[in-house]
Design an enzyme around this catalytic site. Structure first.
Site, short mmCIF file in Angstrom:
data_model
loop_
_atom_site.label_atom_id
_atom_site.label_comp_id
_atom_site.label_asym_id
_atom_site.label_seq_id
_atom_site.Cartn_x
_atom_site.Cartn_y
_atom_site.Cartn_z
N THR A 13 0.84 -1.21 0.00
CA THR A 13 0.00 0.00 0.00
C THR A 13 0.87 1.25 0.00
OG1 THR A 13 -0.20 0.13 2.42
CG2 THR A 13 -1.87 -1.17 1.22
N ASN A 14 2.05 1.19 0.60
CA ASN A 14 2.95 2.36 0.56
C ASN A 14 3.55 2.51 -0.84
OD1 ASN A 14 3.42 3.86 3.23
ND2 ASN A 14 3.28 1.71 3.84
N ASN A 108 13.18 4.66 4.90
CA ASN A 108 12.28 3.63 5.41
C ASN A 108 11.08 4.30 6.07
OD1 ASN A 108 11.52 0.89 6.23
ND2 ASN A 108 12.01 1.57 8.31
N HIS A 110 8.28 3.77 8.94
CA HIS A 110 7.97 2.93 10.10
C HIS A 110 6.64 3.40 10.68
CE1 HIS A 110 8.75 0.27 13.46
NE2 HIS A 110 8.30 1.24 14.25
N1 LIG Z 1 19.70 -1.86 7.98
C1 LIG Z 1 18.37 -1.66 8.13
N2 LIG Z 1 17.50 -2.49 7.51
C2 LIG Z 1 16.18 -2.30 7.65
C3 LIG Z 1 15.68 -1.25 8.44
C4 LIG Z 1 16.61 -0.39 9.07
O1 LIG Z 1 16.22 0.58 9.76
N3 LIG Z 1 17.94 -0.63 8.90
N4 LIG Z 1 14.30 -1.09 8.61
C5 LIG Z 1 13.64 -2.33 8.41
C6 LIG Z 1 12.20 -2.43 8.69
N5 LIG Z 1 12.18 -3.05 9.97
C7 LIG Z 1 12.27 -4.42 10.14
C8 LIG Z 1 13.43 -5.00 10.63
C9 LIG Z 1 13.42 -6.34 10.96
C10 LIG Z 1 12.27 -7.09 10.75
C11 LIG Z 1 12.25 -8.52 11.11
O2 LIG Z 1 12.49 -8.87 12.26
N6 LIG Z 1 11.98 -9.37 10.12
C12 LIG Z 1 11.87 -10.81 10.38
C13 LIG Z 1 11.06 -11.48 9.28
C14 LIG Z 1 9.67 -10.84 9.25
C15 LIG Z 1 8.79 -11.51 8.22
O3 LIG Z 1 9.34 -11.82 7.14
O4 LIG Z 1 7.59 -11.69 8.55
C16 LIG Z 1 13.26 -11.43 10.37
O5 LIG Z 1 13.37 -12.46 11.03
O6 LIG Z 1 14.11 -10.86 9.67
C17 LIG Z 1 11.17 -6.51 10.17
C18 LIG Z 1 11.17 -5.17 9.84
C19 LIG Z 1 13.92 -2.90 7.06
N7 LIG Z 1 15.33 -3.15 7.00
O1 LIG Z 2 10.54 -0.25 10.08
C1 LIG Z 2 9.51 -0.60 9.48
N1 LIG Z 2 9.04 -1.83 9.60
C2 LIG Z 2 8.36 -2.37 8.50
C3 LIG Z 2 6.87 -2.19 8.74
O2 LIG Z 2 6.35 -2.55 9.79
N2 LIG Z 2 6.20 -1.66 7.71
C4 LIG Z 2 4.77 -1.55 7.76
O3 LIG Z 2 4.14 -2.65 7.09
C5 LIG Z 2 2.81 -2.21 6.72
C6 LIG Z 2 2.43 -2.74 5.34
O4 LIG Z 2 3.11 -1.99 4.40
P1 LIG Z 2 2.69 -2.09 2.83
O5 LIG Z 2 3.31 -3.39 2.33
O6 LIG Z 2 1.19 -2.12 2.74
O7 LIG Z 2 3.28 -0.87 2.22
C7 LIG Z 2 2.83 -0.67 6.79
O8 LIG Z 2 2.10 -0.25 7.93
C8 LIG Z 2 4.28 -0.35 6.99
O9 LIG Z 2 4.52 0.82 7.75
#
Ligand SMILES: Nc1nc2c(c(=O)[nH]1)N[C@@H](CNc1ccc(C(=O)N[C@@H](CCC(=O)O)C(=O)O)cc1)CN2
Ligand SMILES: O=CNCC(=O)N[C@@H]1O[C@H](COP(=O)(O)O)[C@@H](O)[C@H]1O
Length: 203
Positions: A13-14, A108, A110
């Site tokens: 959606t983003n 990013n 958040h």
């Molecule tokens: N360098 C760096 N990388 C990033 C971010 C950052 O600021 N710095 N922002 C991130 C968004 N935040 C996160 C970070 C970790 C996880 C996370 O924990 N993911 C699970 C898998 C989640 C899933 O696939 O459902 C894992 O095990 O890796 C999810 C969103 C994306 N990557």
């Molecule tokens: O640091 C951020 N973490 C990742 C995160 O939580 N992202 C969030 O996932 C949702 C779905 O996004 P879509 O796929 O609909 O754009 C949307 O709320 C994002 O902000």
């Protein structure tokens, strides 16, 4: 024209908000030329295809090591002459090779007001569950630059959203997306692509 890649993992959606903003002429200095998904079943890929944007799936689990994965992502960005990278619901960690190659050129979104409810394990609905559990009256969204600390990079834009009585995580997530994320992410991409365009013209 700044060449932009959007990295996705889910519904997109983003990404859609960015595509719509571009189509409405709201990102004059940038063009989304590539979408990179961390998984092949991301609905975001359908949105990119519908908009005629090139797509690529690069998933961590198809690589022997994190380093190989990081190098594959970097190679893809270079092959496509990408100048600005936007993480939009991207759920894999971006590694050092990409961060070093794109200093202050990875954004990013958040779904909270960083530094609340962010960092390892805070993504998607989990963010809103934590906000509701803490009982905050105001939450929102943040666009920040990406560094090696999860959600720890310099903050660029934030927008507050009220938490309402009876909110569920799903209802709150939708409000935060509609009222904050889909507004500030296109705004941030407009701002940064214009800055990068100016830098390019001065070099
Ligand atoms: N360098 C760096 N990388 C990033 C971010 C950052 O600021 N710095 N922002 C991130 C968004 N935040 C996160 C970070 C970790 C996880 C996370 O924990 N993911 C699970 C898998 C989640 C899933 O696939 O459902 C894992 O095990 O890796 C999810 C969103 C994306 N990557
Ligand atoms: O640091 C951020 N973490 C990742 C995160 O939580 N992202 C969030 O996932 C949702 C779905 O996004 P879509 O796929 O609909 O754009 C949307 O709320 C994002 O902000």
């Amino acid at each position: 024209m700044i060449r932009i890649a959007v990295m996705v993992s889910g519904g997109g959606t983003n990404l859609q908000a960015l595509l719509d903003a571009e189509a409405a002429g709201k990102i004059p200095a940038g063009k989304i030329v590539l979408t990179v998904a961390s998984r092949g079943d991301a609905y975001a890929l359908k949105r990119a295809e519908a908009a005629g944007v090139k797509t690529k799936v690069i998933s961590r689990k198809s690589f022997a090591s994190t380093e190989d994965f990081d190098q594959a992502v970097l190679a893809c960005m270079k092959e496509n002459q990408i100048e600005l990278i936007v993480l939009a619901g991207y759920l894999s960690m971006v590694g050092k090779p990409l961060i070093d190659a794109y200093p202050k050129r990875i954004l990013n979104i958040h779904p909270s007001l960083i530094p609340s409810f962010c960092g390892k394990g805070f993504y998607g609905l989990k963010v809103h569950e934590a906000a509701l559990a803490r009982g905050v009256k105001v939450t929102g969204a943040t666009v920040h630059y990406v560094n090696e600390i999860t959600d720890g990079g310099e903050i660029l834009l934030q927008k507050p959203v009220n938490v309402l009585p009876g909110d569920t995580p799903e209802v709150l997530q939708q409000r935060v997306m509609e009222e904050a994320e889909w507004q500030i992410l296109p705004e941030a991409v407009k701002m940064v692509s214009e800055e990068l365009e100016k830098e390019k013209n001065h070099d």
